[in-house]
Motif scaffolding. Structure first.
Motif: not given
Length: 194
Positions: A173-194
């Motif tokens: 085993a060498v490494s493990n990394e986490v890739q965070r998924l950003e919600p689609p733009q239209h969902l971010r606007k519904l939640r008050g995001g940029p």
């Protein structure tokens, strides 16, 4: 005094120990006292093959040996999700099979990478990758230099990518990394995001 765990297979034969490190150091037990030890059996003993195994705690004091009753454990292969066969770099006749397998643990699905040496019919290792969800199927790739990459969805908004190296000597085993998924733009606007 020495504390040990003896692991045997279903035929009563001792399972190979992977390390010479002692289980404990510096524990003193008074008369009538108890001590609880947590031992990762998978990293300490060669338990790669599915089957029934038995464990016993052993306390050696001078010439006396005290053994606990045997406790059974079952090693199972799990449900196969993906499979890749590849030769090993610098040894093209050595073929290994890499499988991704799932197993339910406490109502979560966990993902494992299992590696088999085809010619020797030996399991070279089982690596627990962690909990996953099956919105997107896990994937495994191996390049010609022996780099193994496993990508799977660990949660609703996160992928994990684990990296391994396969050589003639084994798989590491060498490494493990986490890739965070950003919600689609239209969902971010519904939640008050940029």
């Amino acid at each position: 005094n020495e504390v040990a765990i003896v692991v045997t297979d279903s035929k009563g034969e001792a399972v190979d120990v992977r390390t010479s490190l002692p289980l404990t150091s510096g524990i003193t037990l008074l008369s009538g006292a108890t001590e609880t030890l947590t031992v990762n059996l998978d990293s300490r003993y060669a338990l790669q093959s599915p089957g029934k195994y038995f464990c016993r705690g052993v306390l050696t004091r001078g010439r006396k040996r005290y053994m606990s009753a045997p406790r059974g454990i079952d090693i199972v292969a799990g449900l196969e999700i993906a499979k890749v066969r590849a030769s090993v770099p610098d040894s093209p006749d050595t073929v290994r099979t890499y499988t991704l397998r799932s197993w339910d643990r406490q109502s979560d699905q966990h993902l494992f990478l299992r590696i088999i040496d085809e010619e020797a019919m030996v399991c070279l290792g089982v690596f627990e990758l962690g909990p996953f969800i099956r919105i997107v199927d896990p994937e495994i790739t191996i390049d010609v230099s022996g780099r193994v990459r496993v990508r799977y969805q660990a949660s609703r908004h996160q992928f994990s990518v684990s990296h391994f190296v396969s050589t003639v000597k084994g798989v590491t085993a060498v490494s493990n990394e986490v890739q965070r998924l950003e919600p689609p733009q239209h969902l971010r606007k519904l939640r008050g995001g940029p």
